[in-house]
Design an enzyme around this catalytic site. Sequence first.
Site, PDB file in Angstrom:
ATOM      1  N   HIS B 287      31.569  32.054  36.096  1.00  0.00           N
ATOM      2  CA  HIS B 287      31.337  32.688  34.779  1.00  0.00           C
ATOM      3  C   HIS B 287      31.940  31.873  33.640  1.00  0.00           C
ATOM      4  CE1 HIS B 287      35.340  34.593  34.250  1.00  0.00           C
ATOM      5  NE2 HIS B 287      35.304  34.830  35.538  1.00  0.00           N
ATOM      6  N   ASP B 299      40.159  30.453  35.611  1.00  0.00           N
ATOM      7  CA  ASP B 299      39.306  31.651  35.509  1.00  0.00           C
ATOM      8  C   ASP B 299      38.407  31.549  34.283  1.00  0.00           C
ATOM      9  OD1 ASP B 299      38.235  34.145  35.859  1.00  0.00           O
ATOM     10  OD2 ASP B 299      40.040  35.239  35.308  1.00  0.00           O
ATOM     11  N   GLU B 333      31.680  38.048  32.282  1.00  0.00           N
ATOM     12  CA  GLU B 333      32.237  38.652  33.490  1.00  0.00           C
ATOM     13  C   GLU B 333      33.450  39.509  33.162  1.00  0.00           C
ATOM     14  OE1 GLU B 333      34.929  39.019  37.022  1.00  0.00           O
ATOM     15  OE2 GLU B 333      35.361  38.040  35.134  1.00  0.00           O
ATOM     16  N   GLU B 334      34.278  39.001  32.228  1.00  0.00           N
ATOM     17  CA  GLU B 334      35.625  39.572  32.048  1.00  0.00           C
ATOM     18  C   GLU B 334      35.662  40.989  31.503  1.00  0.00           C
ATOM     19  OE1 GLU B 334      38.060  38.538  33.404  1.00  0.00           O
ATOM     20  OE2 GLU B 334      38.049  36.364  33.582  1.00  0.00           O
ATOM     21  N   ASP B 358      34.908  32.236  41.845  1.00  0.00           N
ATOM     22  CA  ASP B 358      35.678  32.848  40.749  1.00  0.00           C
ATOM     23  C   ASP B 358      37.096  33.158  41.215  1.00  0.00           C
ATOM     24  OD1 ASP B 358      36.421  34.030  38.377  1.00  0.00           O
ATOM     25  OD2 ASP B 358      35.424  35.936  38.772  1.00  0.00           O
ATOM     26  N   HIS B 424      44.503  35.242  33.657  1.00  0.00           N
ATOM     27  CA  HIS B 424      44.415  35.961  32.371  1.00  0.00           C
ATOM     28  C   HIS B 424      45.609  35.670  31.466  1.00  0.00           C
ATOM     29  CE1 HIS B 424      41.502  39.317  33.972  1.00  0.00           C
ATOM     30  NE2 HIS B 424      41.081  38.097  34.254  1.00  0.00           N
TER      31      HIS B 424
END
Lengths: 460, 460
Positions: B287, B299, B333-334, B358, B424
């Site tokens: 993503h 990520d 995606e997030e 991912d 994140h």
Amino acid sequence: MTCHYHEEKYMVNKKIMLVALAFFLTSKLASMEENMMKNDISKIKEMAFGENDAMNKLAELCLSIGHRLSGSKGLEEAVAWGRKSFEDEGIESFLQEVMVPHWERNEESLFLVQPYLKKMSFLSFGGSVATLNNEGKVEPIVADVVVVNNVEELSPEVAGKIVLFNIPMPENSLEGYGAVSKFRYSGAIEAAKHGAVGALLRSITINSLNTPHTGGMGYSNEYKKIPYGAVTIEDAMAMAKMQEMNIPIRVQMKLSAKTYPDALSHNVIGEIKGSKYPDEVVIVSGHLDAWDVGHGAFDDGAGVVHAMETLSIIKRLGLKPKRTIRAILWTNEENGARGGTEYSKEYGANTFAAIESDLGAEKPNGWVAEGNNAQKEMLESILAGTGLDLIGEGSGVDIGPMREHGVLLIGLRNIGVRYFDYHHAPSDTLDKIDENEFKEGLAHIAALTWSLANVETPGS
Amino acid sequence: MTCHYHEEKYMVNKKIMLVALAFFLTSKLASMEENMMKNDISKIKEMAFGENDAMNKLAELCLSIGHRLSGSKGLEEAVAWGRKSFEDEGIESFLQEVMVPHWERNEESLFLVQPYLKKMSFLSFGGSVATLNNEGKVEPIVADVVVVNNVEELSPEVAGKIVLFNIPMPENSLEGYGAVSKFRYSGAIEAAKHGAVGALLRSITINSLNTPHTGGMGYSNEYKKIPYGAVTIEDAMAMAKMQEMNIPIRVQMKLSAKTYPDALSHNVIGEIKGSKYPDEVVIVSGHLDAWDVGHGAFDDGAGVVHAMETLSIIKRLGLKPKRTIRAILWTNEENGARGGTEYSKEYGANTFAAIESDLGAEKPNGWVAEGNNAQKEMLESILAGTGLDLIGEGSGVDIGPMREHGVLLIGLRNIGVRYFDYHHAPSDTLDKIDENEFKEGLAHIAALTWSLANVETPGS
């Protein structure tokens, strides 16, 4: 003749017996003393490893006071806390007044504005000037960044720009730190020499999770004072890679730091008077001030508590040292070393030996020391069999000034595996303390302090 | 008869010979095909491990574009970059329009104001409301903090206060993450249910150097929407300890986040048409969107490049797959999973199999998959001898919606030793990528993609 012979023989025997008796008594006394000493050290170590107030003291210092950089309210609250802690335990104490530098960080920020907008984690260095316009008002500097790997790469090309010193820490060790921290002291001077308007240093660490560091820095009167601070190793590496990819780099740097007139601070001194040599002082110490980020748990809350709790344990056990023992909580190690300097001037001369703990709370690895051969031999004989050896030359910033008085100076060295992950960073927090490792340091410090306070030397 | 017998025998022999010949030719062909396949996979793996464009692509995505959260300029720049990258390599590509959530963090801060003033590292969660006064203007909330260890500890006592969920991540694993991330989704709802005015979560990680995390969160229409974000594990532990020490805790929380109408974004799709089964699609994907902190290198920059470079390697080697191969760079995606959902609706039905990467760029540990027994048997037969086995059930957020079309879904699982140190967080940066481990993932993904695109199945 026979009789005379007999008498002579008797007299000789008597002499031998008297010498033997004296020797027997002396060695009996010596061995009794040695046994008592061993017994005392056992009790000290047992209490150091067991139930004591070390973790509580450290939690109080870290969590109830806030930061304690020189000149701050926090530092003087810590001074009062240290004093009260001695008083609460019935330990005599006094404060020594020390004038210390007073610099405040205030609001600061660093943004990458090209190739894209990104707020960077940033910490200016203690003593840095603000970004001021011609009217003396805080105004951000917006300038291109030139990344260099060493001072030799500086050229007139950096004029009007911000220099980033992208110098990796060689390894996670004291030597690795020294190799780069010199750039923290001289970076702003070197960059200003070539006309830069600001300077940045890659944080001095191996491990970072976007973690900036701070520390002390220097200026020269010959060159313009330009703002200087640290970026994370991530941002430093990203900017270096951008430069390699020919992506222009531009940042906005804003510092509103201010240097105030020197402030009144204090060394906190707790003591137990010596019973036999009260004028000979053994010092056990750590520094109370800490950078204005994190809790200063490793640097140097742990050392402060090592010193305080050493004295408390001796007091609680009701032990009477031959020499006077002083637990000293130094002020202003981080940006001035004024506490140690002032103490040495006023009281240094009658110091028998001084210990400093200023390398965190990890598992102890050995001792470093400075002194003459006799002092080092004495130290080595005390350390024999303790499991913690003399591993090199060195001491501590605060006790260093007593070098001129010929004092035996001793520093505790821990394994230092994690020390530079937290050093001068917001990550230097209470939760990083491993209680067992912390107490192992305490046990060794307390035992050595007691031994130094009671050892009989040829000169005694 | 003899003759007849002979003839019959001859005929039988002829039949046998024809069958044998057919069998011989088929198995010859099969083995030729198998050898070609092995040869192709060798070439693909060699290029994946060797000289390729993976690191350059990742550096470009991470360093030249900036953050790429849904709704941002960065995400659509990344879309254009992905498309251009396919075009530059002569790979056919197209964009699929997707409307995505658009939330912006803007300025935010969290200060400890009691027991002392300290700026805390803080990240609000994506979707959080701002701290607004009755006139709808951003105004800080100043409130006491109540620390709880789970939802059950919430009581009317938290009314008017800010709740801190101090829940340690059980272990550095996907399961450990799931155990706590549910509180990120439900925390603001649960706290608001009891009248709290704000909520904080201890960052979901094991390792922190004062590193905050972000992520998606949820609200319920039944309860007030209260601001919600993460503090570092250090600050969470400090506040928990303060509460234990009966030290009152007060914070000032300021968020100016804003949710805008949905924005136009795009899935980027590059493809090589299949020569034999062009309507059966094998998907390899990652993503493109990433949280607005760090570089999104783990990520999911790594996954995006795994997909792009898989297609590029096949193209560069001039290989022609039997099935159509699509490299998809998903959007959103997030905080919405809209990219995967939209794709599944429009194109999901003719998907033969879908792979998603991912889980960062660490050393591959195995595959997870979802599908029926026949699909899993096929997958296992393909994986036999590759050194990377099917290790469990699972797939990926973006390919998940194709479950309803009965698609074989496959996710790459890496060792995940460092994944949650960066997840994140601002520490998810390019420098954390180990090129060898990253390329090992690429090699396995490219080889599996090629195998799936060419495998003959009973239904084919």
